[in-house]
Design an enzyme around this catalytic site. Structure first.
Site, PDB file in Angstrom:
ATOM      1  N   SER A 144       0.840  -1.199   0.000  1.00  0.00           N
ATOM      2  CA  SER A 144       0.000   0.000   0.000  1.00  0.00           C
ATOM      3  C   SER A 144       0.870   1.242   0.000  1.00  0.00           C
ATOM      4  CB  SER A 144      -0.916   0.014   1.230  1.00  0.00           C
ATOM      5  OG  SER A 144      -1.706  -1.152   1.291  1.00  0.00           O
TER       6      SER A 144
ATOM      7  N   SER B 216      -3.901  -3.492  -2.616  1.00  0.00           N
ATOM      8  CA  SER B 216      -3.118  -2.317  -2.241  1.00  0.00           C
ATOM      9  C   SER B 216      -4.037  -1.246  -1.675  1.00  0.00           C
ATOM     10  CB  SER B 216      -2.375  -1.767  -3.469  1.00  0.00           C
ATOM     11  OG  SER B 216      -1.590  -0.650  -3.126  1.00  0.00           O
TER      12      SER B 216
ATOM     13  N   ASP C 175      -4.428   2.436  -1.118  1.00  0.00           N
ATOM     14  CA  ASP C 175      -3.832   3.665  -1.635  1.00  0.00           C
ATOM     15  C   ASP C 175      -4.722   4.831  -1.221  1.00  0.00           C
ATOM     16  OD1 ASP C 175      -1.914   2.042  -3.214  1.00  0.00           O
ATOM     17  OD2 ASP C 175      -3.725   1.495  -4.310  1.00  0.00           O
TER      18      ASP C 175
END
Length: 425
Positions: free
Chosen positions: A298, A336, A338
Protein backbone atom coordinates in the site's frame (compact mmCIF):
# COMPACT_ATOMS: atom_id res chain seq x y z
CA UNK A 1 27.87 -5.11 -8.44
CA UNK A 2 27.68 -5.99 -4.78
CA UNK A 3 24.45 -4.64 -3.31
CA UNK A 4 24.37 -2.31 -0.37
CA UNK A 5 24.54 -4.29 2.82
CA UNK A 6 22.92 -3.74 6.13
CA UNK A 7 22.66 -1.89 8.44
CA UNK A 8 19.55 0.20 8.01
CA UNK A 9 20.35 3.81 7.14
CA UNK A 10 20.23 5.45 10.53
CA UNK A 11 22.67 7.75 12.23
CA UNK A 12 23.55 4.90 14.58
CA UNK A 13 24.98 2.17 12.37
CA UNK A 14 23.19 -0.94 13.54
CA UNK A 15 24.05 -4.40 12.27
CA UNK A 16 21.49 -7.18 12.14
CA UNK A 17 20.06 -6.38 15.52
CA UNK A 18 19.74 -9.43 17.70
CA UNK A 19 19.78 -7.84 21.12
CA UNK A 20 16.63 -8.00 23.20
CA UNK A 21 16.76 -4.33 24.04
CA UNK A 22 14.21 -2.36 22.00
CA UNK A 23 15.77 0.55 20.19
CA UNK A 24 13.45 3.54 20.01
CA UNK A 25 15.09 6.33 18.09
CA UNK A 26 13.46 9.79 18.34
CA UNK A 27 13.25 12.19 15.44
CA UNK A 28 16.00 14.43 16.69
CA UNK A 29 18.47 11.54 16.40
CA UNK A 30 17.62 11.16 12.72
CA UNK A 31 17.82 14.68 11.36
CA UNK A 32 20.67 14.24 8.91
CA UNK A 33 20.56 12.63 5.49
CA UNK A 34 23.43 10.17 5.07
CA UNK A 35 22.68 9.26 1.44
CA UNK A 36 22.11 11.31 -1.72
CA UNK A 37 18.48 12.06 -2.52
CA UNK A 38 16.95 11.98 -5.99
CA UNK A 39 17.66 15.66 -6.64
CA UNK A 40 21.29 15.20 -5.57
CA UNK A 41 21.63 12.63 -8.36
CA UNK A 42 20.11 14.96 -10.94
CA UNK A 43 16.68 13.27 -10.95
CA UNK A 44 14.30 16.18 -10.38
CA UNK A 45 10.92 15.24 -11.93
CA UNK A 46 10.63 18.93 -12.85
CA UNK A 47 9.81 21.96 -10.75
CA UNK A 48 11.65 23.85 -8.03
CA UNK A 49 11.85 22.37 -4.55
CA UNK A 50 11.63 24.27 -1.29
CA UNK A 51 14.69 24.78 0.96
CA UNK A 52 14.38 21.38 2.68
CA UNK A 53 12.64 19.60 -0.21
CA UNK A 54 10.24 18.27 2.41
CA UNK A 55 6.68 18.63 3.64
CA UNK A 56 8.03 20.91 6.36
CA UNK A 57 8.67 23.57 3.70
CA UNK A 58 4.99 24.36 4.21
CA UNK A 59 5.23 26.79 7.10
CA UNK A 60 4.16 25.37 10.45
CA UNK A 61 4.21 21.69 9.51
CA UNK A 62 6.22 19.45 11.83
CA UNK A 63 7.22 15.78 11.48
CA UNK A 64 8.38 13.28 14.09
CA UNK A 65 9.46 9.63 13.95
CA UNK A 66 9.93 6.83 16.44
CA UNK A 67 11.90 3.95 14.91
CA UNK A 68 11.84 0.47 16.44
CA UNK A 69 14.62 -1.96 15.51
CA UNK A 70 15.34 -4.94 17.76
CA UNK A 71 14.91 -8.66 18.20
CA UNK A 72 16.22 -11.92 16.79
CA UNK A 73 15.82 -12.26 13.01
CA UNK A 74 15.31 -16.02 13.54
CA UNK A 75 12.89 -15.65 16.43
CA UNK A 76 9.38 -17.13 16.31
CA UNK A 77 6.29 -15.13 15.41
CA UNK A 78 5.45 -12.69 18.19
CA UNK A 79 9.03 -12.75 19.49
CA UNK A 80 10.99 -12.04 16.35
CA UNK A 81 12.66 -9.11 14.65
CA UNK A 82 11.05 -5.74 15.21
CA UNK A 83 11.28 -3.45 12.17
CA UNK A 84 8.53 -0.87 12.56
CA UNK A 85 7.62 2.45 14.12
CA UNK A 86 5.43 5.55 14.07
CA UNK A 87 5.52 8.78 12.07
CA UNK A 88 3.58 11.90 13.07
CA UNK A 89 2.69 14.82 10.78
CA UNK A 90 1.36 17.89 12.62
CA UNK A 91 -0.20 20.46 10.24
CA UNK A 92 0.26 23.36 12.66
CA UNK A 93 2.97 21.86 14.82
CA UNK A 94 2.65 20.95 18.47
CA UNK A 95 1.79 24.49 19.52
CA UNK A 96 -1.16 24.70 17.11
CA UNK A 97 -2.37 21.13 17.39
CA UNK A 98 -5.84 22.18 18.61
CA UNK A 99 -6.54 24.41 15.60
CA UNK A 100 -8.21 22.62 12.69
CA UNK A 101 -7.20 22.87 9.06
CA UNK A 102 -9.28 22.33 5.93
CA UNK A 103 -8.64 18.82 4.60
CA UNK A 104 -9.90 16.12 2.28
CA UNK A 105 -9.27 12.44 1.57
CA UNK A 106 -9.23 10.44 -1.64
CA UNK A 107 -8.79 6.66 -1.91
CA UNK A 108 -7.55 5.19 -5.17
CA UNK A 109 -8.06 1.72 -3.68
CA UNK A 110 -9.52 1.09 -0.27
CA UNK A 111 -7.70 -2.04 0.89
CA UNK A 112 -6.26 -0.12 3.81
CA UNK A 113 -7.19 1.87 6.89
CA UNK A 114 -7.28 5.53 7.79
CA UNK A 115 -9.16 6.13 11.01
CA UNK A 116 -11.10 9.34 11.51
CA UNK A 117 -11.76 9.62 7.78
CA UNK A 118 -15.57 9.73 8.00
CA UNK A 119 -15.70 12.85 10.16
CA UNK A 120 -12.92 14.48 8.21
CA UNK A 121 -14.93 14.00 5.01
CA UNK A 122 -18.15 15.15 6.65
CA UNK A 123 -16.68 18.28 8.23
CA UNK A 124 -14.01 19.10 5.68
CA UNK A 125 -11.58 19.69 8.54
CA UNK A 126 -8.68 17.85 10.15
CA UNK A 127 -8.17 18.07 13.90
CA UNK A 128 -4.75 17.13 15.23
CA UNK A 129 -1.96 15.07 13.68
CA UNK A 130 -1.83 12.50 10.90
CA UNK A 131 -0.14 9.32 12.16
CA UNK A 132 1.48 6.58 10.06
CA UNK A 133 2.30 3.08 11.32
CA UNK A 134 1.93 -0.60 10.46
CA UNK A 135 -1.38 -2.36 9.86
CA UNK A 136 -1.64 -4.25 13.14
CA UNK A 137 -0.81 -1.30 15.38
CA UNK A 138 -3.34 1.22 14.04
CA UNK A 139 -5.58 0.78 17.10
CA UNK A 140 -2.77 1.35 19.56
CA UNK A 141 -1.60 4.49 17.80
CA UNK A 142 -5.14 5.82 17.55
CA UNK A 143 -5.68 5.39 21.28
CA UNK A 144 -2.25 6.87 21.95
CA UNK A 145 -3.15 10.13 20.20
CA UNK A 146 -6.14 10.47 22.53
CA UNK A 147 -4.05 9.80 25.63
CA UNK A 148 -1.45 12.31 24.36
CA UNK A 149 -4.26 14.84 23.86
CA UNK A 150 -5.61 14.19 27.36
CA UNK A 151 -2.34 15.43 28.84
CA UNK A 152 -3.02 18.72 27.07
CA UNK A 153 -6.71 18.94 27.89
CA UNK A 154 -7.61 18.32 24.23
CA UNK A 155 -9.28 14.91 24.42
CA UNK A 156 -12.50 16.33 22.96
CA UNK A 157 -10.83 18.30 20.17
CA UNK A 158 -8.65 15.33 19.11
CA UNK A 159 -11.21 12.63 19.85
CA UNK A 160 -11.23 11.12 16.33
CA UNK A 161 -7.55 10.73 15.42
CA UNK A 162 -6.40 10.16 11.86
CA UNK A 163 -4.12 7.10 11.73
CA UNK A 164 -3.15 5.35 8.49
CA UNK A 165 -1.22 2.16 7.83
CA UNK A 166 0.69 -0.02 5.42
CA UNK A 167 1.64 -3.68 6.00
CA UNK A 168 5.24 -4.41 7.02
CA UNK A 169 4.83 -8.13 7.73
CA UNK A 170 7.66 -9.25 5.46
CA UNK A 171 10.41 -7.59 7.50
CA UNK A 172 8.61 -6.85 10.77
CA UNK A 173 7.27 -9.35 13.29
CA UNK A 174 3.90 -7.71 12.82
CA UNK A 175 1.98 -10.17 15.01
CA UNK A 176 4.08 -9.15 17.99
CA UNK A 177 2.17 -5.83 18.24
CA UNK A 178 5.34 -4.00 19.20
CA UNK A 179 4.22 -0.37 18.89
CA UNK A 180 3.14 1.05 22.25
CA UNK A 181 1.68 4.33 23.41
CA UNK A 182 5.06 5.65 24.49
CA UNK A 183 6.33 5.28 20.92
CA UNK A 184 3.46 7.30 19.45
CA UNK A 185 3.89 9.93 22.16
CA UNK A 186 7.59 10.17 21.39
CA UNK A 187 6.94 10.73 17.70
CA UNK A 188 4.48 13.50 18.54
CA UNK A 189 6.68 15.15 21.16
CA UNK A 190 9.73 14.95 18.89
CA UNK A 191 8.03 16.47 15.86
CA UNK A 192 9.77 19.52 14.42
CA UNK A 193 10.26 21.51 11.25
CA UNK A 194 13.30 21.54 9.00
CA UNK A 195 14.92 18.49 7.34
CA UNK A 196 12.93 15.25 7.58
CA UNK A 197 14.55 11.83 8.01
CA UNK A 198 13.61 9.39 5.24
CA UNK A 199 13.82 5.72 4.41
CA UNK A 200 13.75 3.10 7.15
CA UNK A 201 12.47 5.40 9.89
CA UNK A 202 9.21 5.78 11.77
CA UNK A 203 6.22 4.05 10.22
CA UNK A 204 8.32 3.29 7.15
CA UNK A 205 10.96 1.22 8.97
CA UNK A 206 9.86 -2.16 7.59
CA UNK A 207 8.31 -1.12 4.27
CA UNK A 208 9.05 -2.36 0.74
CA UNK A 209 8.40 -0.56 -2.56
CA UNK A 210 8.67 -2.19 -6.01
CA UNK A 211 10.44 -5.08 -4.23
CA UNK A 212 13.23 -2.78 -3.02
CA UNK A 213 13.62 -1.52 0.54
CA UNK A 214 11.73 1.73 1.05
CA UNK A 215 9.87 3.62 3.75
CA UNK A 216 9.23 7.30 4.44
CA UNK A 217 9.84 9.78 1.64
CA UNK A 218 9.20 13.49 1.29
CA UNK A 219 9.59 16.31 -1.24
CA UNK A 220 8.23 19.78 -1.93
CA UNK A 221 7.59 22.26 -4.71
CA UNK A 222 7.69 26.06 -4.56
CA UNK A 223 5.62 27.74 -7.26
CA UNK A 224 6.97 30.88 -8.92
CA UNK A 225 5.48 34.20 -7.89
CA UNK A 226 3.58 34.39 -11.16
CA UNK A 227 1.67 31.27 -10.09
CA UNK A 228 1.04 32.44 -6.55
CA UNK A 229 4.33 31.51 -4.88
CA UNK A 230 2.60 28.73 -2.95
CA UNK A 231 4.35 25.69 -1.50
CA UNK A 232 3.20 22.09 -1.84
CA UNK A 233 4.79 19.42 0.35
CA UNK A 234 4.36 15.65 0.24
CA UNK A 235 5.21 12.99 2.81
CA UNK A 236 4.45 9.34 2.10
CA UNK A 237 4.86 5.83 3.43
CA UNK A 238 5.85 3.71 0.42
CA UNK A 239 4.96 0.01 0.41
CA UNK A 240 3.45 -0.78 -3.00
CA UNK A 241 4.32 -1.92 -6.49
CA UNK A 242 5.70 -4.63 -8.76
CA UNK A 243 9.36 -4.49 -9.81
CA UNK A 244 8.81 -4.75 -13.58
CA UNK A 245 6.54 -1.67 -13.52
CA UNK A 246 8.98 0.57 -11.62
CA UNK A 247 9.66 3.64 -13.77
CA UNK A 248 11.68 6.81 -13.13
CA UNK A 249 11.13 9.78 -15.46
CA UNK A 250 9.97 7.40 -18.17
CA UNK A 251 12.93 5.01 -17.78
CA UNK A 252 12.00 1.32 -17.17
CA UNK A 253 14.27 1.00 -14.16
CA UNK A 254 12.47 -2.09 -12.84
CA UNK A 255 13.09 -3.99 -16.07
CA UNK A 256 16.75 -2.99 -16.07
CA UNK A 257 17.28 -3.76 -12.36
CA UNK A 258 15.28 -6.96 -12.18
CA UNK A 259 17.53 -8.93 -9.82
CA UNK A 260 18.11 -8.47 -6.07
CA UNK A 261 14.73 -9.92 -5.17
CA UNK A 262 13.52 -10.49 -1.59
CA UNK A 263 14.96 -13.68 -0.11
CA UNK A 264 15.71 -15.33 3.24
CA UNK A 265 19.06 -15.80 4.97
CA UNK A 266 18.18 -18.40 7.62
CA UNK A 267 17.96 -22.18 7.52
CA UNK A 268 14.30 -22.13 6.49
CA UNK A 269 11.97 -19.82 4.63
CA UNK A 270 9.51 -17.54 6.47
CA UNK A 271 6.41 -19.33 7.73
CA UNK A 272 3.80 -16.96 6.29
CA UNK A 273 1.97 -18.58 3.37
CA UNK A 274 2.56 -15.46 1.24
CA UNK A 275 6.27 -16.26 1.16
CA UNK A 276 6.24 -20.00 0.56
CA UNK A 277 8.08 -19.54 -2.76
CA UNK A 278 10.71 -17.16 -1.41
CA UNK A 279 14.22 -18.36 -2.34
CA UNK A 280 17.30 -18.52 -0.16
CA UNK A 281 19.55 -15.47 -0.55
CA UNK A 282 22.59 -17.69 -1.17
CA UNK A 283 21.05 -18.90 -4.42
CA UNK A 284 18.94 -15.94 -5.52
CA UNK A 285 21.13 -12.86 -5.95
CA UNK A 286 20.90 -12.97 -9.72
CA UNK A 287 17.31 -14.23 -9.69
CA UNK A 288 15.12 -12.14 -12.00
CA UNK A 289 11.86 -13.92 -11.24
CA UNK A 290 9.43 -12.53 -8.62
CA UNK A 291 9.01 -15.17 -5.91
CA UNK A 292 7.02 -13.10 -3.43
CA UNK A 293 3.70 -11.30 -4.02
CA UNK A 294 4.24 -7.99 -5.82
CA UNK A 295 1.91 -5.03 -5.80
CA UNK A 296 0.22 -6.32 -2.67
CA UNK A 297 1.37 -3.49 -0.43
CA UNK A 298 0.00 0.00 0.00
CA UNK A 299 0.94 3.65 -0.04
CA UNK A 300 -0.24 6.49 2.18
CA UNK A 301 0.39 10.04 0.97
CA UNK A 302 -0.05 13.28 2.93
CA UNK A 303 -0.10 16.51 0.89
CA UNK A 304 0.30 19.89 2.60
CA UNK A 305 -0.01 23.33 1.06
CA UNK A 306 -0.19 26.94 2.14
CA UNK A 307 -2.43 27.76 -0.82
CA UNK A 308 -5.88 28.92 0.35
CA UNK A 309 -7.95 25.93 -0.67
CA UNK A 310 -11.38 24.78 0.48
CA UNK A 311 -12.10 21.10 1.22
CA UNK A 312 -13.50 20.34 -2.23
CA UNK A 313 -10.38 21.88 -3.80
CA UNK A 314 -8.16 19.82 -1.51
CA UNK A 315 -9.96 16.70 -2.67
CA UNK A 316 -9.06 17.71 -6.21
CA UNK A 317 -5.43 17.99 -5.08
CA UNK A 318 -5.53 14.55 -3.43
CA UNK A 319 -6.95 13.06 -6.63
CA UNK A 320 -3.76 14.08 -8.47
CA UNK A 321 -1.55 11.96 -6.20
CA UNK A 322 -2.35 8.73 -8.13
CA UNK A 323 -1.03 10.33 -11.31
CA UNK A 324 2.38 10.63 -9.67
CA UNK A 325 2.20 7.07 -8.37
CA UNK A 326 1.13 5.84 -11.80
CA UNK A 327 4.14 7.53 -13.40
CA UNK A 328 6.34 5.49 -11.02
CA UNK A 329 4.58 2.23 -11.89
CA UNK A 330 1.74 1.95 -9.38
CA UNK A 331 -1.55 0.37 -10.43
CA UNK A 332 -3.68 0.58 -7.30
CA UNK A 333 -3.82 -3.22 -7.26
CA UNK A 334 -6.58 -5.22 -5.63
CA UNK A 335 -4.80 -5.72 -2.31
CA UNK A 336 -3.12 -2.32 -2.24
CA UNK A 337 -4.45 0.34 0.10
CA UNK A 338 -3.83 3.67 -1.64
CA UNK A 339 -5.23 6.48 0.51
CA UNK A 340 -4.32 10.15 0.26
CA UNK A 341 -4.96 13.15 2.49
CA UNK A 342 -4.48 16.80 1.56
CA UNK A 343 -4.69 19.81 3.86
CA UNK A 344 -4.25 23.57 3.65
CA UNK A 345 -2.66 25.59 6.45
CA UNK A 346 -4.72 28.75 5.93
CA UNK A 347 -6.15 30.02 9.23
CA UNK A 348 -9.70 28.99 10.12
CA UNK A 349 -10.05 30.33 13.64
CA UNK A 350 -12.68 33.10 13.96
CA UNK A 351 -11.63 36.40 15.52
CA UNK A 352 -12.08 36.58 19.28
CA UNK A 353 -15.70 37.17 20.25
CA UNK A 354 -17.18 35.97 16.95
CA UNK A 355 -18.37 32.70 15.46
CA UNK A 356 -17.59 33.58 11.86
CA UNK A 357 -14.24 33.01 10.21
CA UNK A 358 -13.24 34.65 6.96
CA UNK A 359 -11.38 32.20 4.71
CA UNK A 360 -10.07 32.45 1.17
CA UNK A 361 -10.51 30.25 -1.87
CA UNK A 362 -8.05 30.14 -4.73
CA UNK A 363 -9.68 30.57 -8.12
CA UNK A 364 -10.03 27.13 -9.72
CA UNK A 365 -8.37 28.53 -12.83
CA UNK A 366 -5.18 28.89 -10.74
CA UNK A 367 -5.06 25.30 -9.47
CA UNK A 368 -3.33 23.53 -12.36
CA UNK A 369 0.18 24.50 -11.16
CA UNK A 370 -0.70 22.99 -7.76
CA UNK A 371 -1.76 19.78 -9.50
CA UNK A 372 1.55 19.61 -11.33
CA UNK A 373 3.49 20.34 -8.14
CA UNK A 374 1.66 17.53 -6.32
CA UNK A 375 2.42 15.02 -9.07
CA UNK A 376 6.08 16.03 -9.21
CA UNK A 377 6.57 15.95 -5.43
CA UNK A 378 4.84 12.58 -5.15
CA UNK A 379 7.22 11.01 -7.65
CA UNK A 380 10.27 12.49 -6.00
CA UNK A 381 9.14 11.45 -2.52
CA UNK A 382 8.68 7.85 -3.69
CA UNK A 383 12.20 7.70 -5.09
CA UNK A 384 13.62 9.47 -2.03
CA UNK A 385 12.04 6.82 0.20
CA UNK A 386 13.92 4.13 -1.73
CA UNK A 387 17.24 5.91 -2.10
CA UNK A 388 17.40 6.53 1.67
CA UNK A 389 16.81 2.86 2.53
CA UNK A 390 19.61 0.32 2.90
CA UNK A 391 19.29 -3.43 2.60
CA UNK A 392 17.48 -4.86 5.63
CA UNK A 393 17.16 -8.33 7.14
CA UNK A 394 14.12 -8.79 9.34
CA UNK A 395 11.54 -11.23 10.63
CA UNK A 396 12.29 -14.92 10.08
CA UNK A 397 15.50 -13.98 8.26
CA UNK A 398 13.72 -12.27 5.36
CA UNK A 399 15.90 -9.83 3.44
CA UNK A 400 15.00 -6.96 1.12
CA UNK A 401 17.73 -5.23 -0.85
CA UNK A 402 18.19 -1.50 -1.11
CA UNK A 403 17.97 0.18 -4.50
CA UNK A 404 21.58 0.23 -5.83
CA UNK A 405 22.23 3.90 -6.54
CA UNK A 406 25.19 3.43 -8.87
CA UNK A 407 23.22 1.06 -11.07
CA UNK A 408 20.26 3.44 -11.06
CA UNK A 409 22.52 6.22 -12.30
CA UNK A 410 23.87 3.97 -15.06
CA UNK A 411 20.37 3.10 -16.21
CA UNK A 412 19.25 6.72 -16.22
CA UNK A 413 22.33 7.68 -18.27
CA UNK A 414 21.69 4.81 -20.67
CA UNK A 415 18.31 6.34 -21.53
CA UNK A 416 19.64 9.90 -21.59
CA UNK A 417 17.49 11.01 -18.65
CA UNK A 418 20.05 12.11 -16.08
CA UNK A 419 20.42 15.87 -15.79
CA UNK A 420 23.30 17.61 -14.01
CA UNK A 421 22.65 17.92 -10.27
CA UNK A 422 20.34 20.84 -9.49
CA UNK A 423 21.83 23.79 -7.56
CA UNK A 424 20.74 24.18 -3.97
CA UNK A 425 17.67 26.44 -3.64
Amino acid sequence: MTPRHEPVRLPLRLGIVSCLLLWSLPAEAQSTQARPRARDLGITFGGQSGPNNAITDVSGVEVGHTTLISGDTRGPRGKGAVRTGVTAVLPRGKDGVSEDVFAAIYALNGNGEMTGSHWLTESGQLAGPVMLTNTNDVGTVRDSVISWAMKRGLEWELGLPVVAETWDGLLNDIYGFHVKATHAHRALDGAKGGPVAEGSVGGGTGMVCHSFKAGIGTASRKLPASEGGYTVGVLLQCNYGARHLFTVEGVPVGEELNDLRPCYTGPKKPSHSMFEKMPACATSRGDTQPRTPEGAGSIIVVVATDAPLLPHQLERLAKRVPLGIGKMGGLGGNSSGDIFLAFSTQRLKPPTGTDVASVSSLDNERMTPLFEATIQATQEAILNSMLASDTMTGAESSRVYGLPQERLIQVMKKYGRLAPPAPAP
